[in-house]
Scaffold this motif. Structure first.
Motif, PDB file in Angstrom:
ATOM      1  N   GLU A 192       0.541   2.895  -3.928  1.00  0.00           N
ATOM      2  CA  GLU A 192       1.368   2.336  -2.850  1.00  0.00           C
ATOM      3  C   GLU A 192       0.484   1.872  -1.684  1.00  0.00           C
ATOM      4  N   ALA A 193      -0.595   2.643  -1.439  1.00  0.00           N
ATOM      5  CA  ALA A 193      -1.480   2.306  -0.311  1.00  0.00           C
ATOM      6  C   ALA A 193      -2.049   0.899  -0.454  1.00  0.00           C
TER       7      ALA A 193
ATOM      8  N   LEU B 207      -0.493  -1.535  -1.998  1.00  0.00           N
ATOM      9  CA  LEU B 207       0.617  -2.444  -1.686  1.00  0.00           C
ATOM     10  C   LEU B 207       0.716  -2.642  -0.162  1.00  0.00           C
ATOM     11  N   GLU B 208       0.519  -1.543   0.542  1.00  0.00           N
ATOM     12  CA  GLU B 208       0.567  -1.673   1.999  1.00  0.00           C
ATOM     13  C   GLU B 208      -0.566  -2.545   2.500  1.00  0.00           C
TER      14      GLU B 208
END
Lengths: 400, 134
Positions: free
Chosen positions: A41-42, A44-45
């Motif tokens: 997810e990191a 994606l951020e």
């Protein structure tokens, strides 16, 4: 020089832009590669952060599409060990994430735009309202201007009428002044004629008749006729004398106002049986000739009225000095003209009053006629002692 | 209504965790790819808002339903200094420290419903919803 500078600036800007673009594309590729394998997810951020960075560097959605396309091509160029499907899937999520700042901005612009449209609509409505109000105001101003113009015109019209009336009044006054002058001259001439010519002739006749009376040849009946003729002559001489004095007392010109009045009043009292009390300040002799004639005529007119209508017993006649003016006050104890039946109060009487007023006004004097029921009438005339012209100007000034 | 996830927020890592939880729940509920991205971005923004202004807070995620639709609700809560002028904070382009000014108004535009309750000294509660398209 300027053109060269601008060229340089442009070149610098383009260079910076393309350097930023390559940096961004490199980071995008590295982060996407990482995400494709880890699915964290990191990362994606990071994609989201890259989108924001691109926006802050003034890149657009199309630039992002180019960067993404290049990165994807680069990743697909290498063998993918059958993970091609997963790579494409990850790339899609990553691309969406990188584009989402643009989506946010796009939505923000949409909302701002909607708000702007609302504001514009409001403004337009307000403009319309203002225009309506403006139209109304314009109409109102036009109406008021018309009214103002009409008012001004009517004011000018009335001013002209007023000026005309004043000029006419002035002319009339001049005319009546002249008429009175001529009248006085005429009276003086006729009076002198009567006195000098007719009087002398009658005196001569009287002398002749007297000498005839001493003639012894004239018999009794002749003597009687002679006496009758002498009586008739005497009364005719008296009538003519009175008439001459009435017209224009020589005394007024020769001895002055007060002796003339005194003499006139004495004769009047004798003729009518009225008790007349006469008191006078000798300063009245300082009046102008015209003013004296006016006072004399007013006295004549007043006394004639008293004798005709008032059924009075007494008349009080007083001439005083009041400040710089001479006052002549005539009071009777008879009936005032207010108590007279209307048929008596004829035009003749009104004309007499009007004549008095006009004469007094011509010498810048004032006249007040005060009828008091049961107490007779008081007439008060005020005429200026000196500086008639000056007083006239003062009066005009006072009238405004 | 029960929460499906409660994430305490206090760091950049927590922001990522909240995004992850939101993305997972949204995918399970059946949101499309772009919608999931928008939800993740909105969570990102309110979570970052907590980290920057309040230091600590929580984000709760829940499935919700109305008469005919399912949806996702996100509640962000903190006891920070609060927002003095909420209206100004919600205006486009406003930002207390970030360059782009996406922040709270950005989150609002990405979601279907957005409500903020805040004031000077009383902390901030942001409630957002996104509904599945039927």
């Amino acid at each position: 020089m300027v053109a060269v500078l601008n060229q340089e600036t442009l070149v610098t800007a383009v260079t910076t832009m393309s350097r930023n673009f390559s940096n961004l594309a490199g980071r995008y590729l590295r982060t996407l590669r990482k995400f494709a394998t880890t699915k964290r997810e990191a990362d994606l951020e990071q994609a989201y952060a890259l989108g924001r960075k691109a926006m802050s560097l003034k890149f657009g959605v199309l630039d992002m599409a180019r960067i993404h396309q290049a990165a994807l091509a680069s990743l697909l160029a290498k063998p993918t060990d059958g993970k091609r499907e997963k790579l494409l899937e990850a790339a899609e999520v990553f691309f969406l994430e990188a584009l989402s700042p643009f989506e946010v901005t796009h939505r923000g612009f949409n909302e701002a735009n909607r708000r702007l449209q609302r504001l514009i609509a409001e403004k337009e409505k307000r403009n319309h309202d203002l225009a309506v109000i403006n139209d109304r105001l314009t109409a109102e101003i036009r109406r008021r201007k018309l009214t103002e113009k009409a008012l001004r015109q009517s004011e000018q019209h009335y001013r002209r009428l007023f000026d005309d009336a004043r000029a006419m009044e002035e002319g009339l006054r001049d005319l009546s002044n002249k008429v009175l002058d001529v009248q006085e001259d005429e009276r003086k001439r006729i009076s002198r004629e009567l006195h000098d010519e007719t009087g002398q002739a009658l005196t001569a006749i009287s002398v002749t008749l007297a000498s005839l009376g001493r003639n012894e040849q004239i018999s009794g009946i002749g003597q009687q006729r002679l006496h009758e003729a002498q009586d008739l002559l005497r009364s005719t001489m008296e009538t003519i004398h009175n008439f001459a004095r009435e017209l224009r007392p020589a005394m007024l010109d020769e001895l002055g106002l007060l002796p003339a009045l005194r003499s006139y009043l004495a004769a009047f009292a004798e003729r009518t049986g009225l008790h007349i009390r006469f008191r006078a300040n000798p300063l009245a002799e300082a009046l102008t000739a015209n003013a004296k004639i006016v006072l004399y005529r007013v006295a004549q007119e007043s006394l004639t009225n008293v004798a005709k209508h008032a059924q009075a017993q007494r008349v009080d006649f007083r001439i005083r000095k009041v400040n710089s003016r001479i006052s002549m006050m005539i009071s009777d104890d008879g009936k005032s003209y207010r108590e007279l039946p209307p048929e008596v109060l004829k035009q003749e009487h009104r004309l007499g009053l009007l004549g008095m007023q006009e004469r007094v006004r011509l010498v810048n004097g004032q006249i007040a006629i005060r009828p008091r029921v049961g107490k007779g009438t008081t007439i008060n005339v005020l005429v200026p002692l000196n500086g008639a012209v000056e007083r006239r100007e003062n009066n005009l000034a006072a009238l405004g | 209504m029960e929460s499906d996830a409660n994430i305490s927020i206090g760091s950049e890592m927590d922001i990522v965790a909240a995004r992850r939880a939101g993305r997972v729940l949204a995918l399970n509920l059946g949101f499309s790819g772009p919608e999931v991205t928008m939800i993740a971005t909105a969570i990102s923004e309110i979570a970052r808002n907590i980290v920057v202004h309040a230091k600590r807070g929580t984000i709760s995620l829940a499935r919700i339903h109305n008469q005919n639709r399912a949806g996702l609700r996100i509640v962000a809560r903190d006891d920070g200094p609060g927002i003095r002028d909420v209206q100004q904070a919600m205006r486009y382009g406003y930002s207390s420290c970030q360059g782009l000014g996406v922040g709270l108004p950005g989150a609002k535009w990405l979601m279907d419903e957005f409500h903020i309750d805040s004031g000077s000294g009383k902390g901030t509660v942001v409630t957002m919803k996104k509904w599945l398209r039927s």
